[in-house]
Design a protein around this motif. Structure first.
Motif, short mmCIF file in Angstrom:
data_model
loop_
_atom_site.label_atom_id
_atom_site.label_comp_id
_atom_site.label_asym_id
_atom_site.label_seq_id
_atom_site.Cartn_x
_atom_site.Cartn_y
_atom_site.Cartn_z
N VAL A 282 0.86 -1.19 0.00
CA VAL A 282 0.00 0.00 0.00
C VAL A 282 0.89 1.24 0.00
O VAL A 282 1.84 1.33 0.79
CB VAL A 282 -0.95 0.02 1.22
N ALA A 283 0.60 2.15 -0.91
CA ALA A 283 1.32 3.43 -0.97
C ALA A 283 0.36 4.54 -0.56
O ALA A 283 -0.81 4.55 -0.97
CB ALA A 283 1.84 3.69 -2.38
N ALA A 284 0.86 5.47 0.24
CA ALA A 284 0.08 6.65 0.63
C ALA A 284 0.95 7.88 0.42
O ALA A 284 2.14 7.86 0.71
CB ALA A 284 -0.36 6.56 2.08
N THR A 285 0.33 8.93 -0.10
CA THR A 285 1.02 10.22 -0.26
C THR A 285 0.21 11.28 0.45
O THR A 285 -1.02 11.32 0.31
CB THR A 285 1.19 10.59 -1.74
N VAL A 286 0.89 12.11 1.24
CA VAL A 286 0.26 13.23 1.94
C VAL A 286 0.87 14.52 1.41
O VAL A 286 2.09 14.73 1.52
CB VAL A 286 0.47 13.13 3.46
N TRP A 287 0.04 15.38 0.82
CA TRP A 287 0.47 16.69 0.34
C TRP A 287 0.05 17.77 1.33
O TRP A 287 -1.05 17.70 1.90
CB TRP A 287 -0.15 17.02 -1.02
N PHE A 288 0.90 18.78 1.50
CA PHE A 288 0.65 19.86 2.45
C PHE A 288 0.46 21.17 1.68
O PHE A 288 1.33 21.57 0.89
CB PHE A 288 1.83 20.00 3.42
N PHE A 289 -0.68 21.83 1.91
CA PHE A 289 -1.03 23.05 1.20
C PHE A 289 -1.25 24.20 2.18
O PHE A 289 -1.49 23.97 3.37
CB PHE A 289 -2.29 22.83 0.35
N PRO A 290 -1.18 25.44 1.69
CA PRO A 290 -1.42 26.58 2.59
C PRO A 290 -2.83 26.56 3.15
O PRO A 290 -3.76 26.01 2.53
CB PRO A 290 -1.21 27.81 1.68
N PRO A 291 -3.05 27.16 4.31
CA PRO A 291 -4.41 27.25 4.86
C PRO A 291 -5.36 27.88 3.85
O PRO A 291 -5.04 28.90 3.23
CB PRO A 291 -4.23 28.14 6.09
N GLY A 292 -6.50 27.27 3.68
CA GLY A 292 -7.51 27.79 2.77
C GLY A 292 -7.32 27.42 1.32
O GLY A 292 -8.22 27.66 0.50
N HIS A 293 -6.19 26.87 0.96
CA HIS A 293 -5.93 26.51 -0.44
C HIS A 293 -6.71 25.26 -0.82
O HIS A 293 -6.76 24.29 -0.05
CB HIS A 293 -4.44 26.29 -0.66
N GLU A 294 -7.30 25.27 -2.01
CA GLU A 294 -8.07 24.12 -2.47
C GLU A 294 -7.15 23.09 -3.12
O GLU A 294 -7.27 22.76 -4.31
CB GLU A 294 -9.16 24.56 -3.44
N GLY A 295 -6.20 22.59 -2.33
CA GLY A 295 -5.29 21.59 -2.85
C GLY A 295 -6.01 20.33 -3.31
O GLY A 295 -5.54 19.64 -4.21
N VAL A 296 -7.14 20.04 -2.69
CA VAL A 296 -7.87 18.83 -3.07
C VAL A 296 -8.31 18.90 -4.53
O VAL A 296 -8.38 17.86 -5.21
CB VAL A 296 -9.07 18.61 -2.14
N THR A 297 -8.55 20.10 -5.06
CA THR A 297 -8.93 20.23 -6.46
C THR A 297 -7.78 19.82 -7.37
O THR A 297 -7.98 19.15 -8.40
CB THR A 297 -9.37 21.67 -6.77
N LEU A 298 -6.56 20.21 -7.00
CA LEU A 298 -5.39 19.83 -7.79
C LEU A 298 -5.24 18.31 -7.85
O LEU A 298 -4.91 17.74 -8.90
CB LEU A 298 -4.12 20.44 -7.20
#
Length: 259
Positions: free
Chosen positions: A148-164
């Motif tokens: 199982v592979a998992a990746t965690v991305w960190f985005f600025p507060p309020g940024h819609e990183g989930v859309t990317l």
């Protein structure tokens, strides 16, 4: 030993609906004690948590750190989380086995509070730990060969990183290899059980993907890196937006893990 009747949802309740809140928990353990914790956890602490109203979704060995245990559990909502955790940590199973579990740990506070994100199209039935397709293996089952592979991305507060990730990277991942079985983002609700800390101020997105083996994972990464859209737009866009290097977890499920 049976637990007291929970104040919140019963153990049966969480099995009728996918969890809406999850914890990604990463424990740093005392050297050489990971197998001790996993044996205790899988034998004594899975069913009591589920009877208290939570879902134990996956337990893993971190392949890059022999002293790290990674696991996930889910809840119907934040109120149910409070009730379930109150019942479990105040109940007989944790009273009996908690001291031994805690003795294996150096740090248990690396916890991300997450929520499942809707995707552009549903995954095939049985591919998500949000709706497991099989019964939990019995105590003593050897670990599967699955990777199982998992990746965690960190985005600025309020940024819609989930859309990317959802609209940009996820279609590429599906096109080039197995589809991730979970897409999760930060749940920003107040921690309803402050006895267990969670990481505050985070804005993360994470995906989990299952592979037959690590070679299949490496091939998938190479296909993504070579994909024209990913190379030209998707991956550079994520890199520009993130606030820190993504955390990449290489995981091996335990014998009783559902994921």
């Amino acid at each position: 030993m049976p637990l007291p009747s929970p104040v919140g949802p019963t153990g049966a309740a969480h099995r009728t609906a996918p969890p809406a809140v999850l914890e990604l928990r990463q424990y740093t353990l005392r050297p050489g004690r990971r197998d001790e914790l996993i044996e205790l956890f899988d034998r004594e602490l899975v069913e009591p948590q589920e009877e208290a109203g939570m879902a134990v979704l996956g337990q893993f060995r971190d392949l890059d750190d022999p002293d790290r245990f990674v696991w996930l559990r889910g809840f119907p909502d934040m109120t149910a989380r409070h009730h379930a955790l109150t019942d479990f940590y105040g109940g007989p199973a944790w009273s009996e086995h908690g001291p031994r579990a805690n003795a294996t740990m150096l740090d248990s506070d690396d916890v991300l509070l997450l929520r499942p994100e809707p995707v552009l199209r549903p995954e095939p039935a049985g591919t998500s730990f949000l709706a497991p397709s099989s019964r939990r293996p019995p105590v003593g089952t050897p670990p599967p060969d699955r990777f199982v592979a998992a990746t965690v991305w960190f985005f600025p507060p309020g940024h819609e990183g989930v859309t990317l990730i959802r609209d940009g990277l996820l279609p590429v991942l599906r096109e080039t290899g197995p589809a991730p079985f979970a897409l999760l983002a930060t749940e920003h609700a107040r921690n309803t059980f402050p006895r267990l800390p969670v990481r505050a101020g985070e804005n993360v997105v994470t995906i989990f993907t299952s592979y037959a083996d690590e070679d299949a994972h490496r091939r998938h990464l190479a296909e993504v890196a070579a994909h024209p859209l990913a190379r030209a737009e998707v991956l550079p866009g994520i890199e520009r937006a993130q606030t820190a290097e993504a955390q990449r977890l290489r995981l091996r499920p335990t014998g009783r893990s559902l994921s």
